[in-house]
Design a protein around this motif. Structure first.
Motif, PDB file in Angstrom:
ATOM      1  N   UNK A   1      -2.078  14.531  -8.184  1.00 57.11           N
ATOM      2  CA  UNK A   1      -1.905  13.098  -8.461  1.00 57.11           C
ATOM      3  C   UNK A   1      -0.687  12.511  -7.745  1.00 57.11           C
ATOM      4  N   UNK A   2       0.316  13.360  -7.505  1.00 56.61           N
ATOM      5  CA  UNK A   2       1.559  12.807  -6.960  1.00 56.61           C
ATOM      6  C   UNK A   2       1.344  12.160  -5.587  1.00 56.61           C
ATOM      7  N   UNK A   3       0.259  12.539  -4.893  1.00 54.06           N
ATOM      8  CA  UNK A   3       0.036  11.960  -3.555  1.00 54.06           C
ATOM      9  C   UNK A   3      -0.629  10.585  -3.617  1.00 54.06           C
ATOM     10  N   UNK A   4      -1.053  10.189  -4.811  1.00 50.70           N
ATOM     11  CA  UNK A   4      -1.762   8.918  -4.917  1.00 50.70           C
ATOM     12  C   UNK A   4      -0.757   7.761  -4.966  1.00 50.70           C
ATOM     13  N   UNK A   5      -0.045   7.605  -3.850  1.00 49.41           N
ATOM     14  CA  UNK A   5       0.978   6.555  -3.763  1.00 49.41           C
ATOM     15  C   UNK A   5       0.560   5.598  -2.655  1.00 49.41           C
ATOM     16  N   UNK A   6       0.673   4.321  -2.884  1.00 47.82           N
ATOM     17  CA  UNK A   6       0.181   3.384  -1.893  1.00 47.82           C
ATOM     18  C   UNK A   6       0.836   2.015  -2.071  1.00 47.82           C
ATOM     19  N   UNK A   7       0.546   1.119  -1.134  1.00 49.96           N
ATOM     20  CA  UNK A   7       1.055  -0.255  -1.224  1.00 49.96           C
ATOM     21  C   UNK A   7      -0.085  -1.169  -0.807  1.00 49.96           C
ATOM     22  N   UNK A   8      -0.470  -2.080  -1.657  1.00 49.42           N
ATOM     23  CA  UNK A   8      -1.629  -2.913  -1.356  1.00 49.42           C
ATOM     24  C   UNK A   8      -1.233  -4.375  -1.246  1.00 49.42           C
ATOM     25  N   UNK A   9      -1.736  -5.025  -0.211  1.00 49.43           N
ATOM     26  CA  UNK A   9      -1.501  -6.454  -0.043  1.00 49.43           C
ATOM     27  C   UNK A   9      -2.858  -7.140   0.138  1.00 49.43           C
ATOM     28  N   UNK A  10      -3.006  -8.273  -0.488  1.00 45.19           N
ATOM     29  CA  UNK A  10      -4.292  -8.962  -0.389  1.00 45.19           C
ATOM     30  C   UNK A  10      -4.184 -10.333   0.249  1.00 45.19           C
ATOM     31  N   UNK A  11      -5.272 -10.792   0.812  1.00 43.23           N
ATOM     32  CA  UNK A  11      -5.167 -11.952   1.696  1.00 43.23           C
ATOM     33  C   UNK A  11      -4.991 -13.283   0.992  1.00 43.23           C
ATOM     34  N   UNK A 262      -5.004  -2.940   6.813  1.00 44.59           N
ATOM     35  CA  UNK A 262      -3.618  -2.724   6.359  1.00 44.59           C
ATOM     36  C   UNK A 262      -3.431  -1.236   6.037  1.00 44.59           C
ATOM     37  N   UNK A 263      -4.552  -0.516   5.858  1.00 50.72           N
ATOM     38  CA  UNK A 263      -4.469   0.935   5.627  1.00 50.72           C
ATOM     39  C   UNK A 263      -4.103   1.671   6.913  1.00 50.72           C
ATOM     40  N   UNK A 264      -4.522   1.137   8.045  1.00 48.41           N
ATOM     41  CA  UNK A 264      -4.225   1.761   9.338  1.00 48.41           C
ATOM     42  C   UNK A 264      -5.373   1.557  10.307  1.00 48.41           C
ATOM     43  N   UNK A 265      -5.086   1.750  11.605  1.00 48.32           N
ATOM     44  CA  UNK A 265      -6.140   1.738  12.624  1.00 48.32           C
ATOM     45  C   UNK A 265      -6.098   3.098  13.299  1.00 48.32           C
ATOM     46  N   UNK A 266      -6.632   3.238  14.491  1.00 48.64           N
ATOM     47  CA  UNK A 266      -6.647   4.571  15.093  1.00 48.64           C
ATOM     48  C   UNK A 266      -6.797   4.525  16.599  1.00 48.64           C
ATOM     49  N   UNK A 267      -7.322   5.601  17.154  1.00 46.50           N
ATOM     50  CA  UNK A 267      -7.309   5.810  18.605  1.00 46.50           C
ATOM     51  C   UNK A 267      -8.172   4.807  19.385  1.00 46.50           C
TER      52      UNK A 267
END
Ligand code: NAD
Length: 389
Positions: A1-11, A262-267
């Motif tokens: 559970x300790x890895x369930x850390x996040x930051x959420x922003x909404x439009x 906002x979670x991320x993009x990639x290659x």
């Protein structure tokens, strides 16, 4: 559970639906903008869609100015010229009207007009955005006319640095427009190439966000539905630009992609950014070309995820079925399979390929790729996309 850390922003607030552009005067009043600068691009400025929108402002007796020196993949000189017009006209807010290029530049004018540091000091790196004078940022109303970048719901603006030939993402929470009017009627005039390219951009945003590592179940949920909407509606919008239902779903998918990323993009984006900056290609089309090569490269770490996604979208065959569906969609939309189809006369020497690979690995999006993007991997992906293998 300790890895369930996040930051959420909404439009931001979105007034969504056909015909809602008529609400522009009301939206101006709600945001307190009295003398807006209307920012668009020169191609759009000649189209009836701009004339009819300006008529709404005329009828409401809104004193506004127009700035349309925005080239696709905007550059710093566009920003400097826009800021001069903003200041000269004593404007107090911006209506950013157009595709990602006009939206980003409009947002950046509202942001940068009151700053003393160069725009490059606010690149999306760590907490650089805190260097800005937040109180000096003018309010923004965003009105998309394409359905791809999702810039209307984003806190970033993309601008090319012509000195370094790099696309830079400028970030500040107040780059988020105060109110968006997402009116699909404004997008019906998009030609096929732009419909396809922008729609594939929305798909690339959803797909890369969904595959990015990190705990963000809300972004994942939004991305998955965004991808379904693209598969169902992009071919319809491409085949018949006047299909307002398909256009509306694509406008939603675009906003969903930018919300999810906002979670991320990639290659896909890490490679597309340097190619776009060096060859001035359309951003979404460039993403579309790289998509299957990056998907295959990431396979081992996303196979199960993609199988779940495929099942949700009604695509049979797990990862392989999904990869085939992407190829089929690209074909239907006349997306070139390899880079020479997008960049006529392409002749990249070793040095140029190495430069692109170098730029890709330091692109801020590279960190979101589920498999580490090394220089060697970036080079291989580029060579695959050139050869079409
Ligand atoms: P664009 O804004 O560059 O527009 C492409 C062309 O389409 C222009 O010639 C424009 O005149 C035309 N056009 C736009 N709407 C039209 C309409 N309704 N009818 C007819 N023609 C129309 O294209 P885009 O793909 O929307 O934006 C690309 C830009 O957005 C790039 O600079 C890219 O880097 C940036 N971008 C920003 C973000 C972000 O988060 N801010 C995300 C992705 C991409």
């Amino acid at each position: 559970m300790s890895k369930l850390i996040s930051k959420w922003n909404y439009p931001t607030t979105v007034r969504f639906g056909a015909g809602r552009i008529k609400e522009l005067p009301e939206v101006l009043a709600a945001t307190g903008i009295k003398r807006p600068l209307f920012v668009t691009d020169p191609g759009l400025a000649k189209l009836p869609v701009v004339a009819s929108t300006l008529k709404i402002l005329d009828d409401a007796k809104v004193p506004y100015g127009v700035f349309s020196e925005v080239r696709p993949n905007p550059v710093e000189s566009n920003l400097t010229a826009g800021i001069a017009v903003f200041k000269k006209g004593k404007h107090d807010g911006v209506i950013a009207f157009g595709g990602g290029s006009a939206l980003d530049l409009g947002k950046l004018i509202a942001f940068q007009a009151g700053q003393t540091r160069p725009v490059w000091d606010f690149e999306d790196v760590g907490d650089w955005w805190t260097r800005a004078n937040s109180d000096a940022i003018a309010p923004i109303i965003a009105v998309p006319t394409t359905a791809g970048t999702g810039s209307e719901v984003g806190r970033a603006g993309v601008i090319t640095n012509e000195e370094t030939h790099t696309k830079k993402v400028i970030f500040h929470p107040k780059l988020l427009p105060a109110i968006v009017i997402a009116d699909p009627e404004l997008s019906v005039g998009m030609p096929g190439f732009i419909t396809a390219g922008t729609g594939m951009d929305a798909l690339a945003h959803c797909l890369e966000a969904y595959c990015a590592p990190g705990y963000h179940p809300m972004a994942d949920g939004i991305a998955v539905e965004g991808i379904r909407l693209v598969f169902e509606n992009l071919p319809k919008a491409f085949a018949n630009g006047k299909d307002l239902v398909a256009r509306a779903h694509m406008m939603s998918a675009a906003a969903m992609g930018a919300t999810a990323f906002q979670k991320g993009l990639g290659a896909i984006h890490s490679l597309s950014h340097p190619v776009g900056a060096l060859y001035d290609t359309h951003h979404g089309m460039t993403n579309a070309v790289f998509m299957p090569y990056v998907l295959a490269f990431n396979r081992d770490s996303i196979e199960e995820r993609i199988a779940r996604l495929a099942a949700y979208c009604g695509i049979k065959g797990g990862f392989d079925g999904f990869a085939k569906a992407i190829i089929k969609l690209r074909k239907e939309l006349k997306v070139p399979h390899a880079l020479p189809g997008l960049i006529k006369g392409l002749d990249m020497d070793k040095k140029r390929k190495a430069l692109i690979a170098d730029m890709a690995v330091v692109d801020p999006t590279a960190g979101g790729n589920p498999v580490k993007l090394t220089k060697k991997a970036a080079l291989t992906l580029l060579e695959n996309a050139i050869a079409g293998t």
